[in-house]
Scaffold this motif. Structure first.
Motif: not given
Length: 441
Positions: A26-47
């Motif tokens: 718990v709280d090791d940062g799994k969701s943050t890591l995936i969010g970082r991959l999505l964000y840095d690979s430009k795989s999320i929308f502006e909204d």
């Protein structure tokens, strides 16, 4: 000759998709890591990014909490934890990815099993401040039990230990010592900071002592084609296609057998056998979603056309005459129990769903319950409760065409269904030995 080396040269782009699962405490940062991959690979929308920034501000955080990109459930956002398997998709110019973000809580072992069951690679996050915990070992064992071919240990939150190389090496050595007790084919370690992006997409200037690739670089280049069984032809028939009302006269006599290739390579002209009649025939055509294809291999979904008119239906299997799966009614399997409604116990009646086949079954013996933290076998156990793993014997009412799970993860896996509720109550991995006739391999 259909060798892995020959086939890998002709693998289509879709075969380059990497399915990965994340796990950890718990709280090791799994969701943050995936969010970082999505964000840095430009795989999320502006909204989406705007919504994350707004929610982060409402929670009083000074930065955009990228974990919110995967923690989609309201309860997760309120508690800051992940309680379900969240699937996300992103792509780079080199490869496409399917990510299963699994929960860290011990009571959600079933979710970890669900997320990792089809994964090519598992990422286990370890908090650099806490080191290797019980859950780290638990998830490593489950990943190996599920035969995930590649394992990456991401030592996260290195920024909170001042990017100390000694901390990373201590965790790496401790995990490596534990891994010697497991059957891990490919083990890689990467020190990261998911919050700040260190070694996630780009190499970190804060850890010059680390000479390995970034996490994303490793994910883009890990070789997965050879992980698939390209030797044993296995084609479970899902549907028989007979377009009787087609306007095309050429389709009036069309008979095709649709399904997903579970193993091996099929080409027009190949001799095959129908299980269970035992009749042999030849593949004449292979039709893909966009028309005929020269060959089919896992995980392609295709329609086979055969030279002879054989009575084939859903649940049957097509294989090679001299390389057939086991035909078995008595199965030995490892099972993870997925329901709290009632425990698994001997003489329980269930339904087995195996590839495209369904049959009634009775639990024989509970051989032992396995403590996935200590790997201790409790041979005195009489039930399996929610999230528990054990070895059982199973008697099926009619023969199934199966392989050992270690040989083929598709034909070696099954799910258990409660006949009364139609709910999935267990996930199984066939291990053998088993009784029943064996065919030549």
């Amino acid at each position: 000759m259909n060798t892995p080396e020959n086939i890998s040269k002709s693998v289509p782009r879709s075969a380059g998709i990497l399915r990965l699962a994340t796990a950890g405490s718990v709280d090791d940062g799994k969701s943050t890591l995936i969010g970082r991959l999505l964000y840095d690979s430009k795989s999320i929308f502006e909204d989406q990014l705007a919504a994350v920034e707004r929610t982060s501000a409402e929670r009083g955080e000074e930065y955009a909490d990228l974990a919110l990109l995967t923690d989609g459930l309201r309860a997760e956002r309120e508690q800051g934890i992940t309680i379900d398997v969240a699937y996300r998709y992103f792509a780079t110019p080199r490869r496409s990815f399917v990510i299963a973000d699994t929960p860290g809580h011990i009571q959600y072992t079933r979710n970890m099993v669900t997320g990792a069951s089809s994964a090519d690679l598992a990422i286990i996050l370890v908090d650099a401040r806490k080191g290797v915990l019980e859950q780290s070992r638990r998830h490593a064992f489950l990943a190996t039990l599920l035969r995930v071919p590649h394992l990456v240990v991401a030592v996260n939150k290195m920024d909170l230990v001042d990017y100390d190389e000694a901390v990373y090496e201590r965790i790496r050595d401790e995990f490596t010592a534990f891994a010697t007790r497991l059957d891990i084919g490919d083990l890689t370690f990467v020190p990261i900071s998911a919050l700040h992006g260190d070694n996630v997409v780009e190499r970190s200037v804060n850890m010059p002592w680390y000479d390995g690739p970034s996490l994303l670089h490793h994910l883009e280049h890990v070789h997965i084609v050879s992980d698939r069984n390209l030797i044993d032809v296995r084609f479970p028939v899902q549907y028989v296609i007979r377009p009787h009302k087609s306007d095309d006269p050429g389709l009036h006599d069309y008979r095709g057998y649709a399904g997903q290739v579970a193993g091996g390579v099929l080409r027009p002209g190949d001799e095959v056998v129908h299980l269970g009649s035992g009749l042999t025939t030849t593949v004449t055509h292979i039709d893909g979603p966009d028309g005929p294809v020269p060959e089919a291999f896992p995980p392609m979904s295709v329609t086979l056309r055969l030279a002879d008119d054989i009575d084939i239906s859903r649940g049957d299997m097509i294989a090679r005459p001299n390389n057939r799966p086991d035909t078995a009614q008595d199965l030995e399997a490892m099972v993870c129990w997925l329901t709290a409604d009632r425990p698994l116990s001997p003489r329980m009646k269930l339904v087995v769903k195996h590839t495209t086949n369904t049959a009634k079954a009775v639990v024989g013996e509970l051989r032992y319950r396995l403590d996935v933290n200590t790997l201790h076998r409790d041979e005195q156990a009489d039930v399996l409760d929610l999230n528990e793993v054990g070895r059982i014997s199973l008697r099926v009412t009619r023969p199934l065409f199966v392989d050992d799970y270690g040989r083929n993860r598709l034909t070696g896996a099954f799910i258990l269904i409660d006949e009364a509720t139609n709910g999935t109550v267990g996930a199984g991995m066939i291990i053998g030995p088993r009784s029943g006739p064996r065919s030549g391999r």
